[in-house]
Motif scaffolding. Structure first.
Motif, PDB file in Angstrom:
ATOM      1  N   UNK A  48      12.452 -16.258 -12.335  1.00  0.00           N
ATOM      2  CA  UNK A  48      13.243 -15.031 -12.213  1.00  0.00           C
ATOM      3  C   UNK A  48      12.971 -14.047 -13.342  1.00  0.00           C
ATOM      4  N   UNK A  49      12.519 -14.546 -14.480  1.00  0.00           N
ATOM      5  CA  UNK A  49      12.192 -13.653 -15.599  1.00  0.00           C
ATOM      6  C   UNK A  49      10.731 -13.845 -15.999  1.00  0.00           C
ATOM      7  N   UNK A  50       9.885 -13.738 -14.978  1.00  0.00           N
ATOM      8  CA  UNK A  50       8.442 -13.824 -15.145  1.00  0.00           C
ATOM      9  C   UNK A  50       7.794 -12.880 -14.133  1.00  0.00           C
ATOM     10  N   UNK A  51       6.468 -12.804 -14.162  1.00  0.00           N
ATOM     11  CA  UNK A  51       5.766 -11.831 -13.328  1.00  0.00           C
ATOM     12  C   UNK A  51       4.862 -12.465 -12.274  1.00  0.00           C
ATOM     13  N   UNK A  52       4.898 -13.784 -12.153  1.00  0.00           N
ATOM     14  CA  UNK A  52       4.030 -14.448 -11.200  1.00  0.00           C
ATOM     15  C   UNK A  52       4.670 -14.698  -9.855  1.00  0.00           C
ATOM     16  N   UNK A  53       5.792 -14.051  -9.583  1.00  0.00           N
ATOM     17  CA  UNK A  53       6.505 -14.232  -8.321  1.00  0.00           C
ATOM     18  C   UNK A  53       6.930 -12.860  -7.806  1.00  0.00           C
ATOM     19  N   UNK A  54       7.727 -12.883  -6.742  1.00  0.00           N
ATOM     20  CA  UNK A  54       8.141 -11.632  -6.096  1.00  0.00           C
ATOM     21  C   UNK A  54       9.380 -11.010  -6.721  1.00  0.00           C
ATOM     22  N   UNK A  55       9.939 -11.614  -7.769  1.00  0.00           N
ATOM     23  CA  UNK A  55      11.277 -11.222  -8.223  1.00  0.00           C
ATOM     24  C   UNK A  55      11.336  -9.846  -8.886  1.00  0.00           C
ATOM     25  N   UNK A  56      10.198  -9.257  -9.221  1.00  0.00           N
ATOM     26  CA  UNK A  56      10.237  -7.917  -9.827  1.00  0.00           C
ATOM     27  C   UNK A  56       9.912  -6.811  -8.821  1.00  0.00           C
ATOM     28  N   UNK A  57       9.835  -7.157  -7.539  1.00  0.00           N
ATOM     29  CA  UNK A  57       9.422  -6.148  -6.564  1.00  0.00           C
ATOM     30  C   UNK A  57      10.441  -5.033  -6.365  1.00  0.00           C
ATOM     31  N   UNK A  91      -0.860  -3.055 -12.366  1.00  0.00           N
ATOM     32  CA  UNK A  91       0.508  -3.270 -12.831  1.00  0.00           C
ATOM     33  C   UNK A  91       0.981  -4.680 -12.463  1.00  0.00           C
ATOM     34  N   UNK A  92       1.092  -5.535 -13.442  1.00  0.00           N
ATOM     35  CA  UNK A  92       1.431  -6.938 -13.221  1.00  0.00           C
ATOM     36  C   UNK A  92       2.736  -7.135 -12.454  1.00  0.00           C
ATOM     37  N   UNK A  93       3.836  -6.432 -12.790  1.00  0.00           N
ATOM     38  CA  UNK A  93       5.078  -6.627 -12.011  1.00  0.00           C
ATOM     39  C   UNK A  93       4.920  -6.273 -10.534  1.00  0.00           C
ATOM     40  N   UNK A  94       3.997  -5.375 -10.234  1.00  0.00           N
ATOM     41  CA  UNK A  94       3.765  -4.971  -8.845  1.00  0.00           C
ATOM     42  C   UNK A  94       2.981  -6.026  -8.080  1.00  0.00           C
ATOM     43  N   UNK A  95       1.987  -6.643  -8.720  1.00  0.00           N
ATOM     44  CA  UNK A  95       1.138  -7.599  -8.019  1.00  0.00           C
ATOM     45  C   UNK A  95       1.714  -9.012  -7.993  1.00  0.00           C
ATOM     46  N   UNK A  96       2.803  -9.257  -8.715  1.00  0.00           N
ATOM     47  CA  UNK A  96       3.411 -10.586  -8.695  1.00  0.00           C
ATOM     48  C   UNK A  96       3.691 -11.115  -7.300  1.00  0.00           C
ATOM     49  N   UNK A  97       4.237 -10.298  -6.374  1.00  0.00           N
ATOM     50  CA  UNK A  97       4.532 -10.796  -5.023  1.00  0.00           C
ATOM     51  C   UNK A  97       3.319 -11.316  -4.261  1.00  0.00           C
ATOM     52  N   UNK A  98       2.113 -10.998  -4.745  1.00  0.00           N
ATOM     53  CA  UNK A  98       0.926 -11.454  -4.035  1.00  0.00           C
ATOM     54  C   UNK A  98       0.812 -12.983  -4.053  1.00  0.00           C
ATOM     55  N   UNK A  99       1.452 -13.622  -5.009  1.00  0.00           N
ATOM     56  CA  UNK A  99       1.325 -15.074  -5.125  1.00  0.00           C
ATOM     57  C   UNK A  99       1.899 -15.793  -3.909  1.00  0.00           C
ATOM     58  N   UNK A 100       3.003 -15.276  -3.388  1.00  0.00           N
ATOM     59  CA  UNK A 100       3.616 -15.874  -2.211  1.00  0.00           C
ATOM     60  C   UNK A 100       3.754 -14.792  -1.145  1.00  0.00           C
ATOM     61  N   UNK A 101       2.643 -14.492  -0.462  1.00  0.00           N
ATOM     62  CA  UNK A 101       2.816 -13.471   0.557  1.00  0.00           C
ATOM     63  C   UNK A 101       3.537 -14.083   1.751  1.00  0.00           C
ATOM     64  N   UNK A 142       0.809  -1.212   0.000  1.00  0.00           N
ATOM     65  CA  UNK A 142       0.000   0.000   0.000  1.00  0.00           C
ATOM     66  C   UNK A 142       0.842   1.263   0.000  1.00  0.00           C
ATOM     67  N   UNK A 143       2.045   1.194   0.584  1.00  0.00           N
ATOM     68  CA  UNK A 143       2.927   2.363   0.634  1.00  0.00           C
ATOM     69  C   UNK A 143       3.286   2.869  -0.753  1.00  0.00           C
ATOM     70  N   UNK A 144       3.321   1.985  -1.743  1.00  0.00           N
ATOM     71  CA  UNK A 144       3.633   2.411  -3.110  1.00  0.00           C
ATOM     72  C   UNK A 144       2.637   3.461  -3.596  1.00  0.00           C
ATOM     73  N   UNK A 145       1.367   3.311  -3.222  1.00  0.00           N
ATOM     74  CA  UNK A 145       0.330   4.235  -3.685  1.00  0.00           C
ATOM     75  C   UNK A 145       0.493   5.619  -3.056  1.00  0.00           C
ATOM     76  N   UNK A 146       1.126   5.689  -1.888  1.00  0.00           N
ATOM     77  CA  UNK A 146       1.430   6.980  -1.269  1.00  0.00           C
ATOM     78  C   UNK A 146       2.693   7.596  -1.873  1.00  0.00           C
ATOM     79  N   UNK A 147       3.686   6.769  -2.162  1.00  0.00           N
ATOM     80  CA  UNK A 147       5.001   7.277  -2.558  1.00  0.00           C
ATOM     81  C   UNK A 147       5.089   7.641  -4.040  1.00  0.00           C
ATOM     82  N   UNK A 148       4.406   6.908  -4.893  1.00  0.00           N
ATOM     83  CA  UNK A 148       4.488   7.201  -6.326  1.00  0.00           C
ATOM     84  C   UNK A 148       4.015   8.615  -6.657  1.00  0.00           C
ATOM     85  N   UNK A 149       2.897   9.120  -6.113  1.00  0.00           N
ATOM     86  CA  UNK A 149       2.509  10.519  -6.380  1.00  0.00           C
ATOM     87  C   UNK A 149       3.542  11.531  -5.893  1.00  0.00           C
TER      88      UNK A 149
END
Length: 476
Positions: free
Chosen positions: A293-302, A136-146, A100-107
């Protein structure tokens, strides 16, 4: 609420609450497996309860302590939370707050960039980027393994860059230190911050120092510390280095990454240079043979996504300042329609990772009443197995993790091991069976283990116990 209040407070708060709700509901509905969630709830809980730097269910199979697998000093910051709030849901909340902090910091970053360009009309652009972030898919990737520690420290990248813009070097270094302490992989993101300081802000001395510190820290951990802790063995992922493995798929990955940001990181010099700052982090995945590591379904792009988003901000600003951009942005209806199409397409790509969809899955799940009863049965399991080793499938693990001896069933060898008297094993058809093809194979393996006896089967939870005499039951 004014537009400024909406952008800086309203939308970020709503998105954060959505993240918290979805994170908690996912865990309650057994949609979270041990990997990676339980690592980072068990470890700080053990530290806070005097059990040391250990993750028992990892170490049972690995044969070496978890700190020889990943180096994560930031875990120490989690100790008070997991000690004061003795619940697996604590980590879910922290995970949601970090995202959630991303939504505060990006603006704030958008405002900084636009004001440096002599413009105060940043609110429209900030709102656009919040909408982009929402799908944003790269952002939500980490949701798979919280969750993962690198996800928890990712907001510090925005804070470090903002401090660089405001010439607050000490605070920039502080946030970079926090990022580096997340994990050896996230420490490479500090090199990216250093590149940003050099390429965008012309802060050569500070940027060079950050790059040097990041490089030495990463190499020191991977080439010196880990071999020392592992008795001479190489870093756990050294064998995965293969730059040309899946070469075309890696190229497609980069193309998709740009497409998810609508190719705006390529619009103008500053956008391109900011996008280039992500290459040290992306490079870790691009030289790997591990497809995740080169996909968007994990946390690696966080820890790479912040730089692509920041590059997009520069790209949008550059486009607005061009003659063509003036024409495009003059028609609000056309602009709104174009944005809507782009955002809908993006949401279609990330929908199965999105917390909004996860809430929908749980809300429409006909097994909700069974989940509630299963939670009650797990409380009973924890009471009867107190003080004894407990083995569970990975889908149950996160809900029973906060105890000294809890292990995970992760392979066929776990089903064949000799269980001692008093040890308990529990499985459920309602939960994930990570590493096993299905629940039936898991149950069959345990039923066939002569050192176990079935002591309870409610249809929701099946509990076994090590035979009191320690002698395998005779074959039928």
């Amino acid at each position: 609420m004014t537009k400024k209040g909406l952008v800086h407070y309203g939308i970020p708060l709503l998105c954060t609450l959505l993240c918290v709700a979805a994170s908690l509901v996912d865990l309650w509905a057994f949609r979270v497996n041990d990997w990676d969630f339980s690592y980072f709830s068990v470890l700080p809980w053990n530290l806070g309860n005097g059990q040391g730097w250990h993750v028992p269910f990892h170490e049972l199979g690995a044969g070496f302590p978890f700190y020889a697998h990943h180096w994560q000093p930031f875990v120490l910051a989690l100790v008070p939370f997991l000690t004061w709030f003795d619940s697996p849901y604590t980590l879910s909340v922290l995970h949601a707050l970090a995202m959630g902090a991303w939504f505060f910091l990006l603006p704030l970053f958008v405002r900084q960039v636009y004001r440096e360009a002599g413009r105060e009309d940043y609110l429209g652009a900030a709102l656009f980027w919040q909408l982009v972030l929402f799908v944003y898919t790269p952002f939500w990737g980490p949701w798979r393994y919280q969750t993962h520690i690198t996800t928890l420290v990712s907001p510090a990248l925005f804070l470090a860059v903002l401090c660089l813009h405001r010439r607050r070097a000490v605070w920039a270094c502080f946030w970079c230190l926090l990022v580096a302490f997340g994990q050896e992989r996230s420490s490479v993101a500090v090199f990216s911050v250093g590149m940003y300081a050099i390429l965008i802000l012309r802060q050569y001395r500070l940027g060079g120092g950050l790059c040097l510190a990041s490089g030495l820290y990463f190499l020191g951990i991977v080439k010196v510390l880990f071999p020392f802790l592992r008795g001479g063995d190489a870093y756990a992922f050294s064998a995965s280095i293969s730059p040309f493995h899946d070469f075309l798929k890696k190229c497609l990955f980069l193309l998709k990454y740009l497409a998810y940001t609508f190719f705006l990181p390529l619009a103008g010099k500053r956008a391109f240079l900011t996008a280039a700052c992500s290459l040290p982090v992306l490079g870790i995945g691009l030289v790997s043979s591990r497809e995740s590591m080169y996909a968007f379904g994990h946390h690696y792009q966080d820890v790479s996504a912040p730089f692509l988003l920041m590059a997009g901000v520069y790209g949008l600003l550059w486009l607005q300042e061009q003659r063509l951009g003036h024409r495009l942005f003059s028609s609000r209806k056309l602009l709104a329609a174009g944005c809507a199409v782009l955002l809908i397409v993006s949401f279609a790509q990330c929908r199965f990772l999105h917390p909004l969809v996860h809430l929908g899955f749980v809300a429409t799940d006909p097994r909700r009443a069974d989940y509630a009863r299963l939670h009650e049965e797990l409380e009973h399991l924890l009471r009867i197995s107190e003080g004894k080793p407990l083995f569970v499938q990975s889908g149950i693990g996160p809900l029973v993790s906060l105890r000294t001896e809890r292990y995970s069933l992760v392979g066929e060898e776990d089903l064949r091991r000799e269980f001692a008297a008093g040890e308990h094993v529990a499985i459920s058809p309602l939960c994930g069976t990570y590493a096993f093809p299905d629940y039936a194979s898991l149950q069959k393996g345990l039923d066939g283990n002569g050192t176990l006896e079935l002591v309870q089967d409610s249809g929701r939870l099946r509990i076994y116990k090590g035979r009191a005499d320690g002698v395998p039951a005779p074959a039928h």
